[in-house]
Design an enzyme around this catalytic site. Structure first.
Site, PDB file in Angstrom:
ATOM      1  CG  ASP A  39      -0.325  -3.530  -8.345  1.00  0.00           C
ATOM      2  OD1 ASP A  39      -0.112  -4.662  -8.719  1.00  0.00           O
ATOM      3  OD2 ASP A  39       0.243  -2.844  -7.268  1.00  0.00           O
ATOM      4  CG  ASP A  65      -5.296   0.075  -0.666  1.00  0.00           C
ATOM      5  OD1 ASP A  65      -5.503  -0.908  -0.045  1.00  0.00           O
ATOM      6  OD2 ASP A  65      -4.625   0.917   0.374  1.00  0.00           O
ATOM      7  CB  VAL A  66      -7.525  -5.044  -2.615  1.00  0.00           C
ATOM      8  CG1 VAL A  66      -7.122  -5.014  -4.015  1.00  0.00           C
ATOM      9  CG2 VAL A  66      -6.387  -5.387  -1.725  1.00  0.00           C
ATOM     10  CE1 TYR A 161       0.418 -15.136   1.402  1.00  0.00           C
ATOM     11  CE2 TYR A 161       1.007 -17.407   1.632  1.00  0.00           C
ATOM     12  CZ  TYR A 161       0.696 -16.411   0.973  1.00  0.00           C
ATOM     13  OH  TYR A 161       0.420 -16.511  -0.303  1.00  0.00           O
ATOM     14  CE  LYS A 165      -2.675 -15.768  -0.037  1.00  0.00           C
ATOM     15  NZ  LYS A 165      -3.471 -15.082  -1.142  1.00  0.00           N
TER      16      LYS A 165
END
Length: 267
Positions: A39, A65-66, A161, A165
């Site tokens: 995270d 940080d992805v 969003y 997804k």
């Protein structure tokens, strides 16, 4: 008969400091896996790790940080060094922006797409590099991506969003095809969680009401429940149990699948 026993497995869960991610990390640990909590929130991440350890689990915190390619490389290497391998990656980290299409902010949308889509793609990339034959773990494994029921329904106020997804759904299927074709030995699946009253879920209810789409946050949550055949919102353990299943040998012949965990809302 196969089981959901994950003893000896090593897992990394992104966005695991709180909410769904913390629940998924806890469920994987309860099934026997060693878990890396990844995270950007160091304080909450360390608190989650301590909770897991207090329950007898093997757990470590990894700052990640992805969106950061090099960060992913470092994180996976750290997990392999700490646990002696990596078998499960859950790409859960994500953010949600509520806005009408006529009003959406391009900069906020760019950040959302970067975290949700690029972050998941980088998670797949580095899972493959680590788990495939010749990788630092090299024993194959399972990747579970977290999409949303928003990928399967048209819910007002969350267009960007929803698009992100839907992108995760497509990433999942292409990744599964590439892994199979190239012999990586990594299964790739996703789940579509329904609305869950975490901080993010509650924020959505508040913000859609603020946009005038519902009379109140309670009305927004009630509308979702009414659209759900099982008649309730999701719970964290509903989603976490699905992740454990897809990570386990009970799902050993499942790849490229999207599993709705939405009470029937998206059917």
């Amino acid at each position: 008969m196969t089981s959901y026993d994950l003893s000896g497995r090593k897992a990394l869960v992104t966005g695991a400091a709180q909410g769904l991610g913390a629940g998924m990390a806890s469920a994987l640990a309860a099934a026997g896996a060693a878990v890396a909590v990844a995270d950007i929130n160091d304080e909450l991440g360390h608190e989650t790790v301590e909770k897991l350890r207090s329950g007898g689990a093997t757990a470590e915190f990894v700052h990640l940080d992805v969106r950061d390619d090099a960060g992913w490389e470092s994180a996976t290497a750290s997990v392999v060094a700490a646990f002696g391998g990596l078998d499960i990656v859950v790409n859960n980290a994500g953010i949600e922006v509520t806005d009408l299409l006529i009003d959406f902010d391009a900069e906020a949308a760019s950040t959302l797409l970067s975290v949700n889509v690029l972050g998941t793609a980088l998670g797949i990339k580095h899972s493959f590099r680590t788990m495939r034959p010749g990788g630092s773990a090299g024993a194959g494994g399972s990747v579970v991506n977290i999409a949303s029921v928003a990928a399967t329904i048209a819910f007002p106020g969350i267009a960007l969003y929803s698009a992100s997804k839907s992108g995760i759904d497509r990433l999942t299927r292409v990744a599964a095809a590439e892994s199979g074709k190239l012999g990586y030995g990594v299964r790739v699946n996703c789940i579509y969680p329904g609305l869950t009253p975490t901080a993010m879920g509650n924020k959505l209810a508040v913000e859609t009401a603020a946009l005038g789409l519902f009379e109140s946050p309670e009305a927004a949550a009630g509308a979702v429940a009414e659209l759900t055949p099982l008649g309730r919102l999701g719970q964290v353990d509903d989603m976490a149990d699905a992740v454990v299943f897809l990570s386990s040998d009970a799902a050993k012949f499942i790849t490229g699948a999207g599993l709705p965990v939405d009470g029937g809302m998206g059917m």
